[in-house]
Design a protein around this motif. Structure first.
Motif, short mmCIF file in Angstrom:
data_model
loop_
_atom_site.label_atom_id
_atom_site.label_comp_id
_atom_site.label_asym_id
_atom_site.label_seq_id
_atom_site.Cartn_x
_atom_site.Cartn_y
_atom_site.Cartn_z
N ASP A 1 0.82 -1.21 0.00
CA ASP A 1 0.00 0.00 0.00
C ASP A 1 0.86 1.26 0.00
O ASP A 1 2.00 1.26 0.49
N ALA A 2 0.26 2.32 -0.52
CA ALA A 2 0.81 3.66 -0.34
C ALA A 2 0.02 4.31 0.77
O ALA A 2 -1.21 4.36 0.73
N VAL A 3 0.72 4.82 1.77
CA VAL A 3 0.07 5.46 2.91
C VAL A 3 0.16 6.97 2.71
O VAL A 3 1.26 7.54 2.70
N ILE A 4 -0.98 7.59 2.55
CA ILE A 4 -1.05 9.02 2.28
C ILE A 4 -1.54 9.72 3.54
O ILE A 4 -2.64 9.44 4.03
N ASP A 5 -0.71 10.63 4.08
CA ASP A 5 -1.10 11.41 5.25
C ASP A 5 -1.75 12.71 4.79
O ASP A 5 -1.26 13.38 3.87
N VAL A 6 -2.84 13.07 5.44
CA VAL A 6 -3.56 14.28 5.07
C VAL A 6 -3.98 15.06 6.31
O VAL A 6 -4.17 14.49 7.39
N ASP A 7 -4.09 16.37 6.13
CA ASP A 7 -4.72 17.24 7.11
C ASP A 7 -6.04 17.70 6.53
O ASP A 7 -6.13 17.95 5.32
N ALA A 8 -7.06 17.82 7.36
CA ALA A 8 -8.37 18.22 6.88
C ALA A 8 -8.75 19.58 7.44
O ALA A 8 -8.51 19.88 8.62
N ASP A 9 -9.31 20.40 6.58
CA ASP A 9 -9.87 21.67 7.01
C ASP A 9 -11.08 21.39 7.89
O ASP A 9 -11.93 20.56 7.55
#
Length: 280
Positions: free
Chosen positions: A255-263
C-alpha cells in the motif's frame, strides 16, 4: 422509738447492683444518637444510586453515540447508507455531551471511495460539535493499493501505465515517443510530500529494458531526461477533496500510505468536499 421497730438503712451502692436511671422522655438525646447513626448510611445509599445512574448513562451514551455520529458522517459526505464505518471516542462522554462538543473522535473504515479514489481511511478529529459547526481540526491517513496509486497519477503528464511497490520505493512503468516509436521506460521513485504536492525522487531508471545511469540520461535526453531523473513535484489536489491537504506519502508493503490534514470546515462546506484544483 423502740429497737423492735427500728428503720433499716438503704444498702450501699455497689458494682454488683448498679442503680438504674430511667431516662427522661423529654430528653431527645437518645433519638439524636439514633439519627446520627442512621444518616451516614442514607447518604451512602444515595451516593451509590447516583453513581449507578451515571455509569448507566455513560454506557447508554457510548452505545448510542457511535450510530448517531456514523449517520451524520455518511449524510455529510454523501456515502452509501451501508458504508462500513467504525466510530470511537475518548474520555467520559457525559461531560462532553453536556458541553455539546466531543474532545476526540476516531473514524476508520476498510474501504471508502472519495472523488473516485478508493482506499482504507483512518481519521482523528478534535473539537467535534454535536449541534452543527466546524471541527476544531482533523488529520488522518488513506491507504491505497498499486492500482489506485496508478489511477491517482493517470491524469498527470507522467508516462505512467503501471505502478509496482517495493518499500520504500515505487516503480512507474510507461513509455515515451521517439521519432514516432514508443520507447518503454521504467523509473523507480521514493515518494514524499512537499507543500501539498506529491514529490517523486528518482533512484533508478531503465529505458528500453536497459538500466541507465541517471546522470547520463539526464544530460542526453534534455528536458525529457530531466523530467525522469530530477525530483518531480506532482499536484494531485484535483484528485482529492479540496478540504484535504497532502502532508506525507510512504510505501508500506502493498500500500501507499497518504497522510492528510483536513480543514475543519469540510463537514459543513460543500466546496471543500468537492475535488480540489491544481491552479495556483
Amino acid at each position: 422509738m423502740s429497737d423492735d421497730n427500728s428503720t433499716l438503712p438503704y444498702p450501699r451502692p455497689s458494682d454488683e447492683h448498679p442503680t438504674l436511671v430511667v431516662p427522661d422522655p423529654a430528653d431527645g438525646r437518645g433519638g439524636a444518637v439514633r439519627r446520627r447513626r442512621r444518616w451516614p448510611w442514607a447518604v451512602l445509599i444515595v451516593v451509590v444510586v447516583l453513581a449507578a445512574l451515571v455509569v448507566a448513562a455513560e454506557l447508554v451514551a457510548r452505545a448510542v453515540l457511535p450510530g448517531v455520529v456514523r449517520s451524520m458522517v455518511i449524510e455529510q459526505l454523501d456515502l452509501p447508507v451501508d458504508q462500513q464505518l467504525d466510530v470511537e471516542t475518548e474520555g467520559l462522554l457525559l461531560p462532553q455531551l453536556l458541553a455539546g462538543r466531543l474532545d476526540t473522535l476516531h473514524l476508520s473504515t476498510d474501504a471508502v471511495t472519495l472523488q473516485g479514489i478508493t482506499g482504507a481511511a483512518d481519521v482523528t478529529a478534535t473539537g467535534v460539535p454535536l449541534r452543527g459547526g466546524d471541527l476544531g481540526g482533523a488529520d488522518g491517513t488513506i491507504r491505497i493499493d498499486q492500482e489506485q496509486f496508478t489511477a491517482l497519477l493517470s491524469d498527470t503528464d507522467l508516462p505512467v501505465d503501471t505502478v509496482e511497490f517495493a518499500a520504500p520505493n515505487a516503480t512507474l512503468g510507461g513509455s515515451f515517443a521517439v521519432l514516432g516509436t514508443a520507447v518503454p521506460v521504467s523509473v523507480t521513485f521514493t515518494p514524499g510530500a512537499v507543500e501539498g504536492d506529491l514529490e517523486l525522487t528518482p533512484v533508478a531508471a531503465s529505458v528500453g529494458g536497459v538500466d541507465v545511469d541517471l546522470d547520463r540520461i539526464g544530460s542526453s535526453l534534455g528536458s525529457l531526461g530531466e523530467g525522469i531523473t530530477q525530483p518531480r513535484r506532482v499536484c494531485i489536489a484535483d484528485q482529492l477533496p479540496a478540504g484535504l491537504t497532502l502532508t506525507g506519502v510512504e510505501i508500506d508493503g502493498d500500500d501507499a500510505v497518504i497522510d492528510v490534514d483536513a480543514d475543519g470546515a469540510i463537514v459543513t462546506d460543500e466546496a471543500l468536499q468537492a475535488k480540489g484544483t491544481c491552479d495556483r
